[in-house]
Design an enzyme around this catalytic site. Structure first.
Site, PDB file in Angstrom:
ATOM      1  N   HIS A   1       0.835  -1.193   0.048  1.00 45.35           N
ATOM      2  CA  HIS A   1      -0.109   0.028   0.096  1.00 45.35           C
ATOM      3  C   HIS A   1       0.849   1.194  -0.001  1.00 45.35           C
ATOM      4  O   HIS A   1       0.337   2.319  -0.334  1.00 45.35           O
ATOM      5  CB  HIS A   1      -0.730   0.133   1.075  1.00 45.35           C
ATOM      6  CG  HIS A   1      -1.894  -1.043   1.232  1.00 45.35           C
ATOM      7  ND1 HIS A   1      -2.895  -1.187   0.068  1.00 45.35           N
ATOM      8  CD2 HIS A   1      -2.069  -2.250   2.033  1.00 45.35           C
ATOM      9  CE1 HIS A   1      -3.761  -2.144   0.492  1.00 45.35           C
ATOM     10  NE2 HIS A   1      -3.109  -2.870   1.446  1.00 45.35           N
TER      11      HIS A   1
ATOM     12  N   GLU B   1      -7.075 -12.617   4.476  1.00 46.84           N
ATOM     13  CA  GLU B   1      -7.559 -11.513   4.482  1.00 46.84           C
ATOM     14  C   GLU B   1      -8.793 -11.461   3.544  1.00 46.84           C
ATOM     15  O   GLU B   1      -9.451 -10.422   2.998  1.00 46.84           O
ATOM     16  CB  GLU B   1      -6.776 -10.245   4.214  1.00 46.84           C
ATOM     17  CG  GLU B   1      -6.054 -10.507   2.995  1.00 46.84           C
ATOM     18  CD  GLU B   1      -4.956  -9.440   2.546  1.00 46.84           C
ATOM     19  OE1 GLU B   1      -5.313  -8.328   3.398  1.00 46.84           O
ATOM     20  OE2 GLU B   1      -4.026  -9.501   1.939  1.00 46.84           O
TER      21      GLU B   1
ATOM     22  N   ASP C   1      -9.672  -5.985   5.079  1.00 44.87           N
ATOM     23  CA  ASP C   1      -9.885  -6.859   3.988  1.00 44.87           C
ATOM     24  C   ASP C   1     -10.874  -8.213   4.102  1.00 44.87           C
ATOM     25  O   ASP C   1     -11.689  -8.139   3.355  1.00 44.87           O
ATOM     26  CB  ASP C   1      -8.637  -7.276   3.191  1.00 44.87           C
ATOM     27  CG  ASP C   1      -8.197  -6.155   2.335  1.00 44.87           C
ATOM     28  OD1 ASP C   1      -8.703  -5.906   1.541  1.00 44.87           O
ATOM     29  OD2 ASP C   1      -6.943  -5.648   2.563  1.00 44.87           O
TER      30      ASP C   1
END
Length: 265
Positions: free
Chosen positions: A51, A156, A182
């Site tokens: 990210h 996730e 997630d």
């Protein structure tokens, strides 16, 4: 031409049944970050590539700083693929987190990328970051490195939870990590961690980890959340990520400072 591969005390602690503490890093990739974390008591830093958008040069620098600070550098790679894992390992990462792990085959691939033969098929490169640029006897280094790299399956998604027992049964998977945001999103309840669907999925993952004897990791928002996580069986814990920790501390300090009726100096 003989230099030992650095041991990984976090891996040793987790596999022995202990608890390890660290911080996830998304933004403040400065030379001082690992030293600040170490001074605060962190045992590892988990550097995010998925990210944050950072590349291998930043990762190489942060790994070197972390080792100098005396904490274990671990990396969440941005996706699946040997080409994403290999350079990070050669830079000296002592832990690899594979995002969105959903199948046994993906877990097997992670192990194969992180282990030298016969346990895997990691490519040989010596005299670089992972052996502190000193070079080492290949066979000695390979055995030591296989004992030093923590393999982390980031689970996730609903599919990952359904397949968690198979994923965590793969020989060489050292740690399961709950990606709670997630996971909640995949269940259609994004951010609602009290929803029955999320609670059921979390419980299923915890049970799969217990049944396979696999340690569990998680990013807790604060110390209280971390204490509750430990009570549920989590043993590798981050106290937030560095942006959230700074933001929360500043927000609390500003709120307290702005209160009326305080004593004058």
């Amino acid at each position: 031409m003989s230099a030992p591969i650095r041991p990984n005390p976090v891996r040793e602690t987790l596999l022995a049944g202990g608890t390890a503490w660290g911080v996830m890093a998304f933004e403040f990739f400065t030379p001082g970050l690992p030293f600040v974390l170490a001074a605060a008591g962190a045992e590892f830093v988990l550097l995010d590539m998925e990210h944050s958008g950072i590349g291998i040069e930043t990762i190489k620098q942060q790994i070197a700083f972390a080792k100098a600070a005396g904490i274990v550098p671990m990396v969440r790679v941005p996706g699946h693929g040997y080409h994403l894992v290999s350079p990070v390992l050669d830079a000296g990462a002592q832990g690899i987190m594979l995002p969105m792990t959903e199948t046994r085959a993906q877990a097997e691939a992670l192990v194969s990328w992180c282990r030298y033969r016969p346990e895997g098929k990691r490519g040989l490169g010596f005299g670089v970051g992972h052996d502190d640029w000193r070079g080492a006897d290949p066979r000695t280094a390979m055995r030591a490195a296989n004992e030093a790299v923590l393999t982390i399956a980031l689970i996730e998604s609903a599919t990952g939870v359904e397949n968690a027992h198979e994923i965590l049964s793969v020989p060489g998977i050292d740690l399961a990590w709950l990606g709670h945001y997630d996971l909640s999103d995949s269940l259609g309840v994004a951010g609602d961690f009290d929803h029955p669907r999320y609670r059921a999925a979390e419980a299923q993952l915890i049970e799969s980890a217990r049944a396979t004897g696999t340690p569990l990791g998680w990013v807790a928002s604060d110390a209280d959340a971390a204490r509750h996580a430990r009570a549920r069986g989590f043993r590798c814990l981050c106290i937030g990520h560095e942006v959230a920790v700074l933001r929360s501390a500043l927000a609390a300090a500003f709120a307290e400072a702005r209160e009326t009726g305080g004593r004058e100096p």
